[in-house]
Design an enzyme around this catalytic site. Structure first.
Site, PDB file in Angstrom:
ATOM      1  N   PRO A  95      14.120 -31.837  16.252  1.00  0.00           N
ATOM      2  CA  PRO A  95      14.847 -31.042  15.262  1.00  0.00           C
ATOM      3  C   PRO A  95      14.344 -29.610  15.095  1.00  0.00           C
ATOM      4  O   PRO A  95      13.145 -29.352  15.125  1.00  0.00           O
ATOM      5  CB  PRO A  95      14.654 -31.830  13.959  1.00  0.00           C
ATOM      6  CG  PRO A  95      13.488 -32.709  14.199  1.00  0.00           C
ATOM      7  CD  PRO A  95      13.485 -33.022  15.660  1.00  0.00           C
ATOM      8  N   ASN A  96      15.314 -28.741  14.930  1.00  0.00           N
ATOM      9  CA  ASN A  96      15.126 -27.317  14.615  1.00  0.00           C
ATOM     10  C   ASN A  96      14.687 -26.469  15.798  1.00  0.00           C
ATOM     11  O   ASN A  96      14.664 -25.242  15.693  1.00  0.00           O
ATOM     12  CB  ASN A  96      14.163 -27.127  13.431  1.00  0.00           C
ATOM     13  CG  ASN A  96      14.694 -27.754  12.175  1.00  0.00           C
ATOM     14  OD1 ASN A  96      15.826 -27.486  11.776  1.00  0.00           O
ATOM     15  ND2 ASN A  96      13.912 -28.623  11.538  1.00  0.00           N
TER      16      ASN A  96
ATOM     17  N   ARG B  95      13.454 -17.580  13.601  1.00  0.00           N
ATOM     18  CA  ARG B  95      12.524 -17.600  12.477  1.00  0.00           C
ATOM     19  C   ARG B  95      11.127 -17.888  13.012  1.00  0.00           C
ATOM     20  O   ARG B  95      10.973 -18.448  14.080  1.00  0.00           O
ATOM     21  CB  ARG B  95      12.867 -18.732  11.486  1.00  0.00           C
ATOM     22  CG  ARG B  95      14.193 -18.610  10.807  1.00  0.00           C
ATOM     23  CD  ARG B  95      14.037 -17.997   9.420  1.00  0.00           C
ATOM     24  NE  ARG B  95      15.236 -18.178   8.614  1.00  0.00           N
ATOM     25  CZ  ARG B  95      16.345 -17.489   8.764  1.00  0.00           C
ATOM     26  NH1 ARG B  95      16.418 -16.591   9.718  1.00  0.00           N
ATOM     27  NH2 ARG B  95      17.366 -17.702   7.972  1.00  0.00           N
TER      28      ARG B  95
ATOM     29  N   TYR C 136       6.136 -19.659  16.748  1.00  0.00           N
ATOM     30  CA  TYR C 136       6.836 -20.274  17.890  1.00  0.00           C
ATOM     31  C   TYR C 136       7.235 -19.277  18.974  1.00  0.00           C
ATOM     32  O   TYR C 136       7.800 -19.688  19.990  1.00  0.00           O
ATOM     33  CB  TYR C 136       8.084 -21.009  17.387  1.00  0.00           C
ATOM     34  CG  TYR C 136       7.760 -22.107  16.399  1.00  0.00           C
ATOM     35  CD1 TYR C 136       6.956 -23.180  16.784  1.00  0.00           C
ATOM     36  CD2 TYR C 136       8.236 -22.070  15.086  1.00  0.00           C
ATOM     37  CE1 TYR C 136       6.639 -24.182  15.880  1.00  0.00           C
ATOM     38  CE2 TYR C 136       7.925 -23.075  14.183  1.00  0.00           C
ATOM     39  CZ  TYR C 136       7.127 -24.123  14.592  1.00  0.00           C
ATOM     40  OH  TYR C 136       6.807 -25.116  13.703  1.00  0.00           O
TER      41      TYR C 136
ATOM     42  N   ASN D 137       9.070 -33.025  23.151  1.00  0.00           N
ATOM     43  CA  ASN D 137       8.583 -32.293  21.985  1.00  0.00           C
ATOM     44  C   ASN D 137       9.367 -32.860  20.803  1.00  0.00           C
ATOM     45  O   ASN D 137      10.488 -32.412  20.521  1.00  0.00           O
ATOM     46  CB  ASN D 137       8.826 -30.787  22.119  1.00  0.00           C
ATOM     47  CG  ASN D 137       8.266 -30.032  20.933  1.00  0.00           C
ATOM     48  OD1 ASN D 137       7.914 -30.638  19.915  1.00  0.00           O
ATOM     49  ND2 ASN D 137       8.194 -28.720  21.042  1.00  0.00           N
TER      50      ASN D 137
ATOM     51  N   ALA E 146       9.218 -32.024  14.306  1.00  0.00           N
ATOM     52  CA  ALA E 146       8.690 -32.620  13.068  1.00  0.00           C
ATOM     53  C   ALA E 146       8.589 -34.144  13.149  1.00  0.00           C
ATOM     54  O   ALA E 146       7.732 -34.751  12.484  1.00  0.00           O
ATOM     55  CB  ALA E 146       9.570 -32.217  11.892  1.00  0.00           C
TER      56      ALA E 146
ATOM     57  N   GLU F 244       3.635 -35.391  25.976  1.00  0.00           N
ATOM     58  CA  GLU F 244       3.940 -34.729  24.696  1.00  0.00           C
ATOM     59  C   GLU F 244       3.692 -33.233  24.844  1.00  0.00           C
ATOM     60  O   GLU F 244       2.643 -32.833  25.370  1.00  0.00           O
ATOM     61  CB  GLU F 244       3.018 -35.310  23.620  1.00  0.00           C
ATOM     62  CG  GLU F 244       3.157 -34.661  22.255  1.00  0.00           C
ATOM     63  CD  GLU F 244       2.123 -35.196  21.262  1.00  0.00           C
ATOM     64  OE1 GLU F 244       1.170 -35.900  21.669  1.00  0.00           O
ATOM     65  OE2 GLU F 244       2.278 -34.886  20.062  1.00  0.00           O
TER      66      GLU F 244
ATOM     67  N   HIS G 235       4.064 -29.264  22.798  1.00  0.00           N
ATOM     68  CA  HIS G 235       4.327 -28.468  21.602  1.00  0.00           C
ATOM     69  C   HIS G 235       4.166 -27.000  21.938  1.00  0.00           C
ATOM     70  O   HIS G 235       3.270 -26.626  22.722  1.00  0.00           O
ATOM     71  CB  HIS G 235       3.363 -28.833  20.472  1.00  0.00           C
ATOM     72  CG  HIS G 235       3.497 -30.239  20.021  1.00  0.00           C
ATOM     73  ND1 HIS G 235       4.539 -30.663  19.225  1.00  0.00           N
ATOM     74  CD2 HIS G 235       2.759 -31.335  20.287  1.00  0.00           C
ATOM     75  CE1 HIS G 235       4.426 -31.953  19.017  1.00  0.00           C
ATOM     76  NE2 HIS G 235       3.354 -32.395  19.657  1.00  0.00           N
TER      77      HIS G 235
ATOM     78  N   ARG H 240      -2.940 -26.458  12.589  1.00  0.00           N
ATOM     79  CA  ARG H 240      -2.048 -26.134  11.465  1.00  0.00           C
ATOM     80  C   ARG H 240      -2.315 -27.094  10.296  1.00  0.00           C
ATOM     81  O   ARG H 240      -3.426 -27.608  10.165  1.00  0.00           O
ATOM     82  CB  ARG H 240      -0.606 -26.160  11.966  1.00  0.00           C
ATOM     83  CG  ARG H 240      -0.394 -25.138  13.116  1.00  0.00           C
ATOM     84  CD  ARG H 240       1.002 -25.169  13.656  1.00  0.00           C
ATOM     85  NE  ARG H 240       1.976 -24.788  12.632  1.00  0.00           N
ATOM     86  CZ  ARG H 240       3.289 -24.951  12.773  1.00  0.00           C
ATOM     87  NH1 ARG H 240       3.770 -25.479  13.897  1.00  0.00           N
ATOM     88  NH2 ARG H 240       4.121 -24.581  11.820  1.00  0.00           N
TER      89      ARG H 240
HETATM   90  O1  CA2 Z   1       4.839 -26.531  18.010  1.00  0.00           O
HETATM   91  C1  CA2 Z   1       5.758 -27.303  18.218  1.00  0.00           C
HETATM   92  O2  CA2 Z   1       6.382 -27.351  19.279  1.00  0.00           O
HETATM   93  C2  CA2 Z   1       6.226 -28.232  17.094  1.00  0.00           C
HETATM   94  O3  CA2 Z   1       6.638 -29.463  17.688  1.00  0.00           O
HETATM   95  C3  CA2 Z   1       7.375 -27.526  16.425  1.00  0.00           C
HETATM   96  C4  CA2 Z   1       7.909 -28.273  15.212  1.00  0.00           C
HETATM   97  C5  CA2 Z   1       6.778 -28.624  14.255  1.00  0.00           C
HETATM   98  O4  CA2 Z   1       7.281 -29.449  13.206  1.00  0.00           O
HETATM   99  C6  CA2 Z   1       5.642 -29.365  14.963  1.00  0.00           C
HETATM  100  O5  CA2 Z   1       4.623 -29.598  14.016  1.00  0.00           O
HETATM  101  C7  CA2 Z   1       5.111 -28.548  16.101  1.00  0.00           C
HETATM  102  C8  CA2 Z   1       8.930 -27.433  14.458  1.00  0.00           C
HETATM  103  C9  CA2 Z   1      10.047 -26.909  15.291  1.00  0.00           C
HETATM  104  C10 CA2 Z   1      10.864 -26.021  14.415  1.00  0.00           C
HETATM  105  O6  CA2 Z   1      11.190 -24.862  15.138  1.00  0.00           O
HETATM  106  C11 CA2 Z   1      11.598 -23.787  14.430  1.00  0.00           C
HETATM  107  C12 CA2 Z   1      12.173 -22.796  15.162  1.00  0.00           C
HETATM  108  C13 CA2 Z   1      12.602 -21.667  14.533  1.00  0.00           C
HETATM  109  C14 CA2 Z   1      12.459 -21.523  13.169  1.00  0.00           C
HETATM  110  C15 CA2 Z   1      11.872 -22.530  12.442  1.00  0.00           C
HETATM  111  C16 CA2 Z   1      11.450 -23.675  13.080  1.00  0.00           C
END
Ligand code: CA2
Length: 146
Positions: A9-10, A17, A22, A73, A76, A97, A99, A106
């Site tokens: 997700p996301n 953002r 990221y 990946n 969340a 896995e 990321h 974090r």
């Molecule tokens: O670092 C990573 O790849 C994560 O899997 C990214 C997840 C986070 O919950 C993990 O702890 C680590 C979040 C992805 C959300 O991506 C966004 C992209 C743009 C704006 C906000 C969030």
């Protein structure tokens, strides 16, 4: 070797953002990068993204017999989803896995990875390169255990 790359997700919002966490690359650029890396390694990749836990579980289940390995990946869902862990264990394919950020550096709630319990390797904190390292690892490793 056929590899399924799964994004949670996301991640479709990449580049819009939190660039400090990221990076500035968009999701389309990530997919393009993964495809380029796969081509250079002679791998066949399919990239899938969903914001829905059940859809991710469905794709993991469907990978059985269709793919040789999974790069995931779970975003969340990394930190919450026993369903994704169980699906990865059920299909039994080699899984890696990945990321973009390093969750271990974090918040505490990101330090647990359920999916990681079913993965034989982990690459994190290297942006898009985490995916390249996962593909290189699987390319060197070879396909599913029989
Ligand atoms: O670092 C990573 O790849 C994560 O899997 C990214 C997840 C986070 O919950 C993990 O702890 C680590 C979040 C992805 C959300 O991506 C966004 C992209 C743009 C704006 C906000 C969030």
């Amino acid at each position: 070797m056929k590899i399924l790359v799964i994004n949670g997700p996301n991640l479709n919002l990449l580049g819009r953002r939190e660039p400090a966490v990221y990076g500035i690359g968009t999701y389309a650029e990530l997919v393009s990068y993964v495809n380029q890396c796969a081509e250079a390694l002679g791998l066949s990749v399919t990239v899938f993204q969903s914001n829905h836990e059940g859809a991710l579980v469905d794709r993991i289940q469907e990978a059985c017999g269709r793919f040789d390995a999974i790069v995931i990946n779970p975003a969340a869902y990394t930190h919450t989803s026993v369903a994704i862990l169980d699906a990865l264990r059920a299909v039994g394919l080699p899984a890696v896995e990945v990321h973009l950020s390093e969750p271990l550096e974090r918040e505490d709630f990101r330090h647990v990875s359920y999916a990681g319990l079913a993965c034989e390797k982990r690459f994190a904190g290297q942006g898009f390169d985490s995916y390249r390292l996962a593909l290189e690892y699987l390319s060197a490793r070879g396909g599913a255990d029989t």
